[in-house]
Design a protein around this motif. Structure first.
Motif: not given
Length: 236
Positions: A6, A8, A10, A51, A53
Motif C-alpha cells: 500500500t 501512502y 501525503e 492523503l 492511498q
C-alpha cells in the motif's frame, strides 16, 4: 517501494493556488487518481493537505505530477519506482534518466545568462533540455564497472518525443510502460511524450561513452554546444 504494498502519499499544498497529484501509468481507484478537474478526486487548496492511498499492484517505472498543466510544466513532478517482490536477475546498477524540456528567456540564440529564470508556461518553444533536471556539463554520469548488468529507466516528461542513444553499447528493452517486453537489441530508442522504457545492458566496452538525445538542438543550451540532453556512461 515494493509491488503489492500500500502506497501512502501525503501532499501538503504550500502554493498560492489549488493543486492535486496524479501518478502517471499506475492504475488506482478513481477517487485516488488525482485529476479533480474531470473526476471525483478532491482539490488540495492552499494551506491544506490530502492523503492519497492505493496499492501498487504493478512494478515498473512511473512518474507523478500536478494535475495543473502549468504547474507541471514549471517542474512540479517526480519519479516513482515500484520494485518487483522477487527478481531473479537483479541488475548491479539501476539508473533513472528523466527527460524534460524548458523554454527560458535568453538575450539571443547561442548566448547564455547565468541567472535564475522561471520557465515559460507549457514550454512550447524549448531552448533547454535536461536529464534529471540538469543539462550538460552538469549532468551526473552513469558509473559502471566492467561486467556489470546495468538497468537504465528512460522517462519522458517533455511535450515532444525525444530519441536517446547510448554510445558503444547495445541494450535490450525489458519493460515498456511497466509491462514486460521480449526486447530486441537496440542502441537508440524513441520516447514519445509520457512514455517509459526500462532497458538492460552489459558493461562490456570500457571507456567514457556519451548517452544523449539525437536531435542536434537538444544537445545544446540555447544553441551553445555541447550542452542539453547529454550525460556519460563512465567505467570506474
Amino acid at each position: 517501494m515494493w509491488r503489492e504494498k500500500t502506497v501512502y502519499i501525503e501532499v501538503e499544498n504550500r502554493l498560492e493556488e489549488k493543486t492535486a497529484l496524479h501518478v502517471h501509468g499506475l492504475s488506482k481507484p478513481n477517487v485516488q487518481d488525482g485529476m479533480p478537474e474531470i473526476e471525483p478526486t478532491p482539490f488540495i487548496h492552499p494551506g491544506k493537505s490530502h492523503l492519497y492511498q492505493f496499492v501498487a499492484w504493478q512494478s515498473g517505472s512511473f512518474f507523478y505530477h500536478s494535475s495543473n498543466p502549468l504547474q507541471e510544466s514549471n517542474g512540479l513532478m517526480g519519479v516513482l519506482i515500484v520494485l518487483p517482490r522477487q527478481e531473479i536477475k537483479i541488475p548491479n546498477r539501476d539508473y533513472v534518466l528523466l527527460i524534460q524540456q524548458w523554454e527560458i528567456d535568453q538575450p539571443a540564440l547561442s548566448s547564455l545568462e547565468s541567472e535564475v529564470f522561471k520557465p515559460k508556461n507549457l514550454n512550447r518553444n524549448p531552448n533547454f533540455f535536461t536529464i534529471n533536471g540538469k543539462s550538460f556539463p552538469d549532468t551526473t554520469p552513469l558509473d559502471v564497472r566492467y561486467g556489470e548488468k546495468v538497468r537504465v529507466r528512460f522517462i519522458n516528461n517533455a511535450n515532444m518525443s525525444h530519441t536517446m542513444h547510448i554510445h558503444g553499447h547495445d541494450f535490450k528493452i525489458i519493460e515498456e510502460d511497466a509491462f514486460k517486453r521480449k526486447g530486441k537489441y537496440l542502441d537508440t530508442i524513441n520516447l514519445p511524450s509520457g512514455k517509459r522504457f526500462d532497458v538492460d545492458l552489459v558493461a562490456s566496452n570500457p571507456g567514457i561513452w556519451p548517452v544523449n538525445g539525437t536531435k542536434p538542438f537538444h544537445k545544446t543550451n540555447n544553441g551553445v554546444s555541447p550542452g542539453g540532453m547529454i550525460t556519460r556512461l563512465r567505467y570506474i
